[in-house]
Design an enzyme around this catalytic site. Structure first.
Site, PDB file in Angstrom:
ATOM      1  N   SER A 294       0.833  -1.215   0.000  1.00 25.82           N
ATOM      2  CA  SER A 294       0.000   0.000   0.000  1.00 25.82           C
ATOM      3  C   SER A 294       0.864   1.260   0.000  1.00 25.82           C
ATOM      4  O   SER A 294       0.522   2.252  -0.658  1.00 25.82           O
ATOM      5  CB  SER A 294      -0.974  -0.003   1.185  1.00 25.82           C
ATOM      6  OG  SER A 294      -0.274   0.076   2.398  1.00 25.82           O
TER       7      SER A 294
ATOM      8  N   HIS B 299       9.259   2.996   9.313  1.00 31.57           N
ATOM      9  CA  HIS B 299       9.020   2.042  10.393  1.00 31.57           C
ATOM     10  C   HIS B 299       7.789   2.503  11.170  1.00 31.57           C
ATOM     11  O   HIS B 299       7.708   3.667  11.564  1.00 31.57           O
ATOM     12  CB  HIS B 299      10.245   1.976  11.318  1.00 31.57           C
ATOM     13  CG  HIS B 299      10.119   0.898  12.334  1.00 31.57           C
ATOM     14  ND1 HIS B 299      10.422  -0.416  12.061  1.00 31.57           N
ATOM     15  CD2 HIS B 299       9.667   0.927  13.611  1.00 31.57           C
ATOM     16  CE1 HIS B 299      10.183  -1.151  13.144  1.00 31.57           C
ATOM     17  NE2 HIS B 299       9.728  -0.361  14.095  1.00 31.57           N
TER      18      HIS B 299
ATOM     19  N   ASN C 181      13.956   4.096   4.987  1.00 29.95           N
ATOM     20  CA  ASN C 181      12.971   3.102   5.391  1.00 29.95           C
ATOM     21  C   ASN C 181      11.873   3.792   6.182  1.00 29.95           C
ATOM     22  O   ASN C 181      12.103   4.816   6.821  1.00 29.95           O
ATOM     23  CB  ASN C 181      13.653   2.052   6.285  1.00 29.95           C
ATOM     24  CG  ASN C 181      12.698   0.984   6.762  1.00 29.95           C
ATOM     25  OD1 ASN C 181      11.899   0.443   5.990  1.00 29.95           O
ATOM     26  ND2 ASN C 181      12.753   0.659   8.052  1.00 29.95           N
TER      27      ASN C 181
HETATM   28  C1  GRF Z   1       3.856  -0.515   6.835  1.00 30.26           C
HETATM   29  O1  GRF Z   1       3.146  -0.296   8.004  1.00 30.26           O
HETATM   30  C2  GRF Z   1       5.293  -0.110   6.982  1.00 30.26           C
HETATM   31  O2  GRF Z   1       5.480   0.961   7.831  1.00 30.26           O
HETATM   32  C3  GRF Z   1       5.883  -1.355   7.596  1.00 30.26           C
HETATM   33  O3  GRF Z   1       5.219  -2.425   6.992  1.00 30.26           O
HETATM   34  C4  GRF Z   1       3.943  -2.009   6.518  1.00 30.26           C
HETATM   35  C5  GRF Z   1       3.917  -2.296   5.052  1.00 30.26           C
HETATM   36  O4  GRF Z   1       2.664  -2.111   4.487  1.00 30.26           O
HETATM   37  N1  GRF Z   1       7.316  -1.339   7.512  1.00 30.26           N
HETATM   38  P1  GRF Z   1       2.505  -2.070   2.899  1.00 30.26           P
HETATM   39  O5  GRF Z   1       3.193  -3.313   2.325  1.00 30.26           O
HETATM   40  O6  GRF Z   1       3.149  -0.820   2.397  1.00 30.26           O
HETATM   41  O7  GRF Z   1       1.030  -2.102   2.650  1.00 30.26           O
END
Ligand code: GRF
Length: 190
Positions: free
Chosen positions: A13, A105, A103
């Site tokens: 997403s 987080h 990144n």
């Molecule tokens: C997100 O919450 C990101 O912060 C974390 O993993 C999740 C990934 O979601 N590291 P998506 O694959 O971008 O939907």
């Protein structure tokens, strides 16, 4: 034109949101490709729908400079963005792209970071600890897991009736709202 390469492992997403942001705004930057290490990830469909190249790259190839670096060079990567990417970034990549790998987080680092702290584990730990707030952190990637220089953080309150699922929804809103704009700001300094 600046080129972004996204690394993802799952749903995608954030990748989709970043792709759309740079397609819809006139910023002289675009997402050139999405690299993913899991065959069954949702990110391929999301990126393909928006006409962005997707490349499956398994863990052993990701850790092999002779495989990974030519792909990134061919895509003229200026910035590498990890969006839900679950592998550690190898040293050769950190050396090749110093200060150019970031990144996101889903916690307020250094809280709830490090090994084993990913996805729902983070939100479960936040709720179990009775935290009154959580948030997102966007940081440079270093050799320390979740330990690189922090570029951006924003918090959101956690209510006493919040669950890991409702916390996750709040986090997704923060990610959608802030991640692309932080990337755009960073690109303008490169
Ligand atoms: C997100 O919450 C990101 O912060 C974390 O993993 C999740 C990934 O979601 N590291 P998506 O694959 O971008 O939907």
């Amino acid at each position: 034109m600046k080129h972004i390469v996204i690394l993802a492992s799952g749903n995608g997403s954030n990748a989709e949101n970043i792709i759309r942001y740079f397609q819809e705004n006139n910023l002289d930057a675009k997402v050139e490709a999405v690299l993913c290490n899991r065959k069954e990830a949702g990110v391929y469909e999301r990126a393909a729908k928006l006409a962005v190249d997707t490349i499956y790259i398994k863990k052993s190839e990701f850790n092999d400079p002779d495989t990974l670096l030519p792909i990134l060079r061919k895509k003229n990567a200026d910035l590498i963005v990890l969006a839900g990417f679950l592998l550690m970034v190898p040293d050769f990549l950190l050396r090749e792209y110093p200060d150019r790998i970031i990144n996101i987080h889903p916690s307020l680092l250094p809280k709830y970071g490090g090994k084993g702290m990913f996805g729902h584990h983070i939100h479960e730990a936040v709720v179990a600890a009775g935290e009154s707030e959580t948030g997102i952190t966007i940081h440079k990637v270093s050799e320390i897991c979740d330990g690189g220089e922090i570029i951006f953080q924003v918090a959101v309150p956690v209510a006493s009736d919040d669950t890991p699922e409702t916390v996750e929804s709040k986090i997704h809103i923060l990610e959608r709202t802030h991640f692309p704009a932080v990337i755009a700001r960073l690109l303008s300094t490169l």
